[in-house]
Design a protein around this motif. Sequence first.
Motif, PDB file in Angstrom:
ATOM      1  N   SER A   3       0.814  -1.210   0.000  1.00 18.53           N
ATOM      2  CA  SER A   3       0.000   0.000   0.000  1.00 18.53           C
ATOM      3  C   SER A   3       0.854   1.270   0.000  1.00 18.53           C
ATOM      4  CB  SER A   3      -0.920  -0.004   1.221  1.00 18.53           C
ATOM      5  OG  SER A   3      -0.139  -0.048   2.419  1.00 18.53           O
ATOM      6  N   GLU A   4       2.150   1.143   0.300  1.00 22.58           N
ATOM      7  CA  GLU A   4       3.031   2.313   0.351  1.00 22.58           C
ATOM      8  C   GLU A   4       4.157   2.272  -0.676  1.00 22.58           C
ATOM      9  OE1 GLU A   4       4.432   2.422   4.338  1.00 22.58           O
ATOM     10  OE2 GLU A   4       2.522   3.090   5.186  1.00 22.58           O
ATOM     11  N   ASP A   5       4.255   1.184  -1.434  1.00 20.37           N
ATOM     12  CA  ASP A   5       5.358   1.011  -2.392  1.00 20.37           C
ATOM     13  C   ASP A   5       4.804   0.747  -3.781  1.00 20.37           C
ATOM     14  OD1 ASP A   5       7.920   0.696  -0.526  1.00 20.37           O
ATOM     15  OD2 ASP A   5       6.286  -0.451   0.388  1.00 20.37           O
ATOM     16  N   THR A   6       5.338   1.482  -4.757  1.00 24.21           N
ATOM     17  CA  THR A   6       4.919   1.317  -6.144  1.00 24.21           C
ATOM     18  C   THR A   6       6.149   1.191  -7.034  1.00 24.21           C
ATOM     19  OG1 THR A   6       2.945   2.658  -5.774  1.00 24.21           O
ATOM     20  CG2 THR A   6       3.617   2.329  -8.059  1.00 24.21           C
ATOM     21  N   LEU A   7       6.135   0.171  -7.889  1.00 21.54           N
ATOM     22  CA  LEU A   7       7.196  -0.026  -8.873  1.00 21.54           C
ATOM     23  C   LEU A   7       6.592   0.165 -10.255  1.00 21.54           C
ATOM     24  CD1 LEU A   7      10.222  -0.837  -8.941  1.00 21.54           C
ATOM     25  CD2 LEU A   7       9.464  -3.184  -9.374  1.00 21.54           C
ATOM     26  N   ARG A   8       7.261   0.954 -11.095  1.00 24.14           N
ATOM     27  CA  ARG A   8       6.678   1.340 -12.380  1.00 24.14           C
ATOM     28  C   ARG A   8       7.733   1.196 -13.473  1.00 24.14           C
ATOM     29  NH1 ARG A   8       5.852   5.885 -10.892  1.00 24.14           N
ATOM     30  NH2 ARG A   8       3.697   5.663 -10.153  1.00 24.14           N
ATOM     31  N   LEU A   9       7.354   0.506 -14.557  1.00 25.58           N
ATOM     32  CA  LEU A   9       8.232   0.371 -15.720  1.00 25.58           C
ATOM     33  C   LEU A   9       7.579   1.071 -16.903  1.00 25.58           C
ATOM     34  CD1 LEU A   9      10.731  -0.880 -17.141  1.00 25.58           C
ATOM     35  CD2 LEU A   9       9.283  -2.870 -17.661  1.00 25.58           C
ATOM     36  N   THR A  10       8.316   1.991 -17.525  1.00 20.08           N
ATOM     37  CA  THR A  10       7.806   2.750 -18.661  1.00 20.08           C
ATOM     38  C   THR A  10       8.725   2.532 -19.860  1.00 20.08           C
ATOM     39  OG1 THR A  10       6.950   4.448 -17.170  1.00 20.08           O
ATOM     40  CG2 THR A  10       7.124   5.027 -19.491  1.00 20.08           C
ATOM     41  N   VAL A  11       8.127   2.182 -20.989  1.00 19.32           N
ATOM     42  CA  VAL A  11       8.861   2.038 -22.243  1.00 19.32           C
ATOM     43  C   VAL A  11       8.145   2.887 -23.287  1.00 19.32           C
ATOM     44  CG1 VAL A  11       9.697   0.452 -24.006  1.00 19.32           C
ATOM     45  CG2 VAL A  11       9.584  -0.301 -21.624  1.00 19.32           C
ATOM     46  N   ALA A  12       8.899   3.698 -24.014  1.00 19.91           N
ATOM     47  CA  ALA A  12       8.261   4.616 -24.962  1.00 19.91           C
ATOM     48  C   ALA A  12       9.144   4.807 -26.187  1.00 19.91           C
ATOM     49  CB  ALA A  12       7.993   5.970 -24.304  1.00 19.91           C
ATOM     50  N   ARG A  13       8.507   5.164 -27.281  1.00 18.10           N
ATOM     51  CA  ARG A  13       9.229   5.526 -28.509  1.00 18.10           C
ATOM     52  C   ARG A  13       8.616   6.792 -29.083  1.00 18.10           C
ATOM     53  NH1 ARG A  13      11.159   2.260 -33.868  1.00 18.10           N
ATOM     54  NH2 ARG A  13      12.957   2.042 -32.492  1.00 18.10           N
ATOM     55  N   GLY A  14       9.494   7.707 -29.482  1.00 19.55           N
ATOM     56  CA  GLY A  14       9.067   8.915 -30.177  1.00 19.55           C
ATOM     57  C   GLY A  14       9.722   8.984 -31.545  1.00 19.55           C
TER      58      GLY A  14
END
Length: 217
Positions: A3-14
């Motif tokens: 409830s207090e920890d968040t892991l986030r993976l972001t992959v993007a292309r421009g």
Amino acid sequence: LTSEDTLRLTVARGVQLPSLVDFGLQIPFGIYGPVVIAGNPGVRPSTVDNIELDYDRDLPAIHSSLRAALFAQRNLNLISQPFAVPPVVGPSGVPALLAGNVGGSDAAGVELGVKGHAQSGLRWQLNYAFAVTTDDTLLNKGSLLSSTIDYAHSVPRHVVTAGIGYTRDRLEMDVLGRWQSSYLDFLDTPGSLQLQSVEVRNYVTLDARVGYRLTDH
């Protein structure tokens, strides 16, 4: 994660498309000397691939949140203006400066930050970013500086931002400061295609804001 920890993976292309100047600029022989300056209909789009891993941690005891991030970026097929590339010899033997794709550039770094607020109306934030940039291009080889595409030297490695604010009833006040390390910029040399490198030393910028909410609308 919790409830207090968040892991986030972001992959993007421009994608950056070539401009009409990159595709079709036409400055004939003789206007700027014995050279043809032209666009290039074969210029390919530039691509930017970015990947980032973030970790957020809520700190309810001090009404704050902590963020840590790792990121990497790859730029391919960088587009250069005609004046910024070495000349080529055309079929008629006339030198030509053409727009083109000149290579790539990579960056990787880390960012750490904390922000929060108190019930009294006080707000705060502190952030640090470190990035290393490398180039793999055909430009600025040897002593000749002809292009501002030199991200390895023209991007600061260290950036620190800090801010504090306060809200009381309808009044809001904020102060934000930003420090960044030194980097190189470029200056045109009159009458020459040669650029002069100029060091921009580390500096601090400050912004202040005051707002008053007249009504709820």
